[in-house]
Design an enzyme around this catalytic site. Structure first.
Site, mmCIF file in Angstrom:
data_model
loop_
_atom_site.group_PDB
_atom_site.id
_atom_site.type_symbol
_atom_site.label_atom_id
_atom_site.label_comp_id
_atom_site.label_asym_id
_atom_site.label_seq_id
_atom_site.Cartn_x
_atom_site.Cartn_y
_atom_site.Cartn_z
ATOM 1 N N LYS A 50 -37.895 -0.458 61.368
ATOM 2 C CA LYS A 50 -38.866 -0.824 62.462
ATOM 3 C C LYS A 50 -39.905 -1.915 61.924
ATOM 4 O O LYS A 50 -40.251 -2.053 60.748
ATOM 5 C CB LYS A 50 -39.991 0.327 62.594
ATOM 6 N N THR A 63 -51.742 2.714 70.320
ATOM 7 C CA THR A 63 -50.462 2.710 69.538
ATOM 8 C C THR A 63 -50.430 3.921 68.818
ATOM 9 O O THR A 63 -49.634 4.086 67.877
ATOM 10 C CB THR A 63 -50.248 1.502 68.663
ATOM 11 N N GLY A 69 -49.631 7.527 67.591
ATOM 12 C CA GLY A 69 -48.556 8.312 67.941
ATOM 13 C C GLY A 69 -47.124 7.757 68.259
ATOM 14 O O GLY A 69 -46.059 8.371 68.717
ATOM 15 N N THR A 70 -46.917 6.325 68.024
ATOM 16 C CA THR A 70 -45.870 5.710 68.548
ATOM 17 C C THR A 70 -44.800 5.996 67.613
ATOM 18 O O THR A 70 -43.584 6.291 68.260
ATOM 19 C CB THR A 70 -45.993 4.189 68.643
ATOM 20 N N GLY A 71 -44.794 6.493 66.286
ATOM 21 C CA GLY A 71 -43.775 6.746 65.601
ATOM 22 C C GLY A 71 -43.330 8.171 66.028
ATOM 23 O O GLY A 71 -41.859 8.242 66.083
ATOM 24 N N CYS A 72 -44.138 8.982 66.227
ATOM 25 C CA CYS A 72 -43.823 10.381 66.739
ATOM 26 C C CYS A 72 -42.966 10.346 67.800
ATOM 27 O O CYS A 72 -41.797 11.009 68.226
ATOM 28 C CB CYS A 72 -44.886 11.164 66.704
#
Length: 529
Positions: free
Chosen positions: A179, A215, A217-220
């Protein structure tokens, strides 16, 4: 590997976020937004908000194991997403459960570094986590987490990120999502990197950075979306492509939520709300009840009309009845065309057959009733009244637009209201009743069954339609119902429309004159489509 599942059952194993933007709260929203059924097992209770983490409470690992077993003992799990694992004991407990439960898809988002850059796991926990990642089908680290897993400094450009992901993939035998979110610049690329088989396969997906602070919590959210979409499709590339599109849309709308003073959450359901709304679709039975209720006043006014009362009592002036039959005959000719167009547009063979049969009945069976009452050649000289023309214009306009749902809604009152009037007047029928044939036609079992079928088709279509279409259907139905009332209302005093024309035989054999003003039959004889 299990088969794709339309609505996969996806388990999130992660910590909490009381503001709802990250952790299991974000996972559950993401799973639902991407078409799955979400479940959650809590690894840690986190006191945090959009400004940062305040404290973390880790429940006993024995309770964590009980949560995990409680789910897997009862529910078939199609995919697992693993997020925050607070310490080595928690990681080991989750690893032991994976060995017992053997879920078919495992996506691990290795939560190791805070937004501030602080390490979230101690050395022992990091070491234990390395043994867990080899159990995953996909690993989704950000740039700092990827560097920790590679035991290297953090990459500073996209080529270095992909190369580092290749080494991590080869070391742990797992597919890695590289990413670019932590890199500088307007580009925001991602790549699926798989070096687990000895060769390196890289599939890149371009992206553009969105200028926003929403942004959190974008990974979760991305990892949960990937687990869900892969369980639905068994295609990692397709799952990532659609997950990225969904997440970008959710990020773009995040600020609209107005949640928190720091890095706010994304709007997980923005697309669903915009395209589908939040209105609950009615059932066909609810549509039927609502539409019937909306005709209550129209039906009351129909019952009070002198024409309808006289028709039931048998006291109706014969000339008024014959004038009505002439107008109805004209109406049926174009009504049958609208029914035929409904048959052409119908989405199923069963519906095609029904509307085609109704068209045949309108032009043949019902017209035969009129011709048995009218002198031969009468209909050729009958002029449509303004009321007849208005009703036909409405039906043919609906047919001409090519919208099947709206058309059949417009056609329904000629079934429903006629059958209702016929059924309530029929008890007045008797052998000597002057209008017995009319009363018997619209109250017989065949017409009742046909009406019931029409109601079922239309209300099912309305229940399954989008709200805008359902509103248009209801309006077309209401307008036709008003025309039905007007059709009965004008029939009691047709004298103003009389003029020169052919005759219709009354019971005594005398001629009743038709004709007069209004548009010609040829003018209204439009063809839909």
């Amino acid at each position: 590997m299990t088969a794709p599942r339309q609505m996969p059952r996806v388990l999130s194993i992660a910590g909490t976020d009381p503001t709802g933007g990250a952790g299991i709260q974000a996972d559950l929203k993401s799973i639902a937004a991407n078409g799955g059924y979400g479940m959650a097992v809590v690894t840690a209770l986190v006191a945090q908000n959009t400004l940062g983490v305040r404290s973390v409470h880790v429940p006993p690992v024995a309770f964590l194991a009980e949560q995990l077993d409680a789910v897997s003992d009862d529910v078939t799990i199609d995919a697992v997403k693993i997020g925050m694992l607070a310490n080595a004991e928690v990681i080991q407990t989750v690893g032991d459960w994976l060995d017992r439960a053997l879920p078919p898809v495992v996506v691990i988002d290795p939560v190791m570094v805070a937004t501030s850059g602080d390490r979230l796991l101690d050395e022992e926990a990091e070491h234990t986590l390395r043994s867990l990642v080899s159990r995953a089908d996909l690993l989704t680290p950000n740039v700092p987490e990827l560097a920790i897993l590679a035991d290297e400094p953090a990459a500073t450009d996209w080529a270095a990120v992909v190369a580092q992901a290749s080494r991590v993939s080869a070391r742990y035998g797992v597919r890695v999502l590289a990413k670019g979110g932590h890199l500088a610049g307007a580009a925001l690329p991602d790549a699926l990197v798989d070096a687990s088989g000895g060769t390196v396969e890289v599939v890149e997906f371009p992206g553009i950075r969105i200028d926003t602070t929403n942004t959190h919590g974008t990974g979760c959210s991305l990892s949960s979306a990937l687990a869900t979409r892969f369980a639905r499709s068994r295609d990692w590339s397709g799952a990532l492509r659609e997950s990225k599109r969904w997440l970008a849309e959710s990020i773009r709308h995040g600020a609209e939520l107005e949640v928190g003073a720091g890095h706010g959450p994304v709007s997980h359901f923005a697309g669903l709300w915009e395209r589908g709304g939040v209105t609950t679709d009615p059932t066909p039975a609810e549509v039927e009840a609502e539409w019937w209720e909306c005709t209550r006043e129209i039906r009351r006014r129909i019952d009070e009309l002198p024409f309808v009362r006289g028709l039931g009592e048998g006291t109706l002036d014969r000339q008024a009845f014959l004038w009505y039959l002439g107008q109805d005959a004209l109406y049926l000719r174009d009504y049958s065309r609208a029914l035929a167009e409904a048959s052409r547009l119908a989405p199923t063979p069963e519906e095609q057959a029904f509307w085609a049969g109704a068209a045949q009945s309108a032009i043949a069976a019902e017209l035969q009733l009129h011709e048995s009452q009218l002198a031969p050649g009468t209909l050729e000289d009958v002029r449509p009244s303004e009321t007849t023309t208005a009703y036909l214009n409405h039906l043919l306009a609906c047919a001409g637009r090519g919208d099947y749902a709206v058309l059949i809604a417009a056609l329904l009152p000629c079934f429903w209201l006629y059958q209702d009037v016929g059924a309530r007047l029929h008890p007045l029928s008797h052998a000597e009743h002057p209008y017995r044939s009319w009363l018997d036609t619209y109250a017989d079992d065949a017409f009742e069954a046909s009406t019931r079928r029409a109601i079922d088709i239309v209300t099912r279509a309305a229940a399954g339609a989008r709200e805008a279409t359902r509103v248009a259907m209801r309006e077309a139905f209401r307008v036709s119902s008003d025309h039905e009332h007007a059709f009965f209302a004008v029939a009691i005093s047709p004298a103003s429309s009389y003029g020169s024309g052919a005759g219709a035989c009354d019971e005594g054999g005398d001629a009743v004159q038709f004709g007069g003003g209004g548009r010609s039959a040829e003018d209204v004889e439009q063809r839909p489509g």
